[in-house]
Design a protein around this motif. Structure first.
Motif, PDB file in Angstrom:
ATOM      1  N   UNK A 174       0.852  -1.177   0.000  1.00 52.60           N
ATOM      2  CA  UNK A 174       0.000   0.000   0.000  1.00 52.60           C
ATOM      3  C   UNK A 174       0.893   1.234   0.000  1.00 52.60           C
ATOM      4  N   UNK A 175       0.826   2.030  -1.066  1.00 50.09           N
ATOM      5  CA  UNK A 175       1.664   3.223  -1.194  1.00 50.09           C
ATOM      6  C   UNK A 175       0.856   4.517  -1.180  1.00 50.09           C
ATOM      7  N   UNK A 176      -0.460   4.416  -1.277  1.00 51.60           N
ATOM      8  CA  UNK A 176      -1.353   5.555  -1.237  1.00 51.60           C
ATOM      9  C   UNK A 176      -2.634   5.117  -0.548  1.00 51.60           C
ATOM     10  N   UNK A 177      -3.464   6.055  -0.182  1.00 54.55           N
ATOM     11  CA  UNK A 177      -4.753   5.731   0.420  1.00 54.55           C
ATOM     12  C   UNK A 177      -5.830   6.609  -0.195  1.00 54.55           C
ATOM     13  N   UNK A 178      -7.062   6.195  -0.174  1.00 50.30           N
ATOM     14  CA  UNK A 178      -7.552   4.913   0.324  1.00 50.30           C
ATOM     15  C   UNK A 178      -7.322   3.785  -0.674  1.00 50.30           C
ATOM     16  N   UNK A 179      -7.228   2.595  -0.112  1.00 47.27           N
ATOM     17  CA  UNK A 179      -7.159   1.366  -0.901  1.00 47.27           C
ATOM     18  C   UNK A 179      -8.146   0.395  -0.282  1.00 47.27           C
ATOM     19  N   UNK A 180      -8.953  -0.214  -1.128  1.00 41.31           N
ATOM     20  CA  UNK A 180      -9.873  -1.256  -0.684  1.00 41.31           C
ATOM     21  C   UNK A 180      -9.467  -2.544  -1.380  1.00 41.31           C
ATOM     22  N   UNK A 181      -9.123  -3.527  -0.581  1.00 39.09           N
ATOM     23  CA  UNK A 181      -8.779  -4.844  -1.119  1.00 39.09           C
ATOM     24  C   UNK A 181      -9.951  -5.775  -0.830  1.00 39.09           C
ATOM     25  N   UNK A 182     -10.419  -6.441  -1.871  1.00 35.84           N
ATOM     26  CA  UNK A 182     -11.485  -7.433  -1.737  1.00 35.84           C
ATOM     27  C   UNK A 182     -10.800  -8.793  -1.716  1.00 35.84           C
ATOM     28  N   UNK A 228      -8.936 -10.650  -4.587  1.00 39.82           N
ATOM     29  CA  UNK A 228      -9.754 -10.712  -5.791  1.00 39.82           C
ATOM     30  C   UNK A 228      -9.626  -9.435  -6.608  1.00 39.82           C
ATOM     31  N   UNK A 229      -9.599  -8.306  -5.902  1.00 39.83           N
ATOM     32  CA  UNK A 229      -9.475  -7.025  -6.583  1.00 39.83           C
ATOM     33  C   UNK A 229      -8.948  -5.993  -5.607  1.00 39.83           C
ATOM     34  N   UNK A 230      -8.426  -4.916  -6.178  1.00 40.11           N
ATOM     35  CA  UNK A 230      -7.884  -3.802  -5.400  1.00 40.11           C
ATOM     36  C   UNK A 230      -8.409  -2.514  -6.005  1.00 40.11           C
ATOM     37  N   UNK A 231      -9.072  -1.717  -5.178  1.00 39.62           N
ATOM     38  CA  UNK A 231      -9.600  -0.420  -5.588  1.00 39.62           C
ATOM     39  C   UNK A 231      -8.727   0.640  -4.945  1.00 39.62           C
ATOM     40  N   UNK A 232      -8.216   1.574  -5.755  1.00 40.95           N
ATOM     41  CA  UNK A 232      -7.234   2.543  -5.275  1.00 40.95           C
ATOM     42  C   UNK A 232      -7.707   3.970  -5.517  1.00 40.95           C
ATOM     43  N   UNK A 233      -7.539   4.796  -4.494  1.00 39.18           N
ATOM     44  CA  UNK A 233      -7.793   6.239  -4.472  1.00 39.18           C
ATOM     45  C   UNK A 233      -9.242   6.592  -4.796  1.00 39.18           C
ATOM     46  N   UNK A 234      -9.550   6.994  -5.984  1.00 34.74           N
ATOM     47  CA  UNK A 234     -10.923   7.350  -6.344  1.00 34.74           C
ATOM     48  C   UNK A 234     -11.532   6.201  -7.141  1.00 34.74           C
ATOM     49  N   UNK A 235     -12.609   5.653  -6.611  1.00 31.27           N
ATOM     50  CA  UNK A 235     -13.242   4.549  -7.322  1.00 31.27           C
ATOM     51  C   UNK A 235     -14.755   4.645  -7.181  1.00 31.27           C
TER      52      UNK A 235
END
Length: 87
Positions: free
Chosen positions: A49-57, A64-71
């Motif tokens: 993790x190098x930035x936030x927010x990050x959502x890992x599913x 399964x997936x990684x959502x980063x910053x603006x999603x």
């Protein structure tokens, strides 16, 4: 399935997105773990993790997936439904 949400308190985007992510988790009865990257840099480092927010599913400890910053919360919800139908 599990959501892992990485954030820190100085992040405005993190504060704006978290309630929406929590709503999706609640709607689909998904566990959510909220990790503050400033309090737990070791966990953030393990997950690259190098930035936030990050959502890992995750499912069964596999990403399964990684959502980063603006999603898109709509995209997150659609993908969540997709995974839940197949798990």
């Amino acid at each position: 399935m599990k959501f892992r949400y990485f954030k820190h308190d100085d992040c405005g985007v993190c504060k704006a997105i978290l309630p929406k992510v929590e709503n999706v988790a609640k709607k689909y009865d998904i566990e959510i773990e909220i990790i503050d990257t400033k309090k737990h840099p070791d966990i953030a480092a393990q997950k690259l993790i190098f930035t936030v927010p990050v959502l890992i599913v995750e499912h069964e400890n596999k990403e399964l997936n990684r959502w980063v910053r603006n999603f898109s919360i709509q995209d997150l919800e659609e993908e969540t439904k997709y995974y839940l139908e197949r798990i």
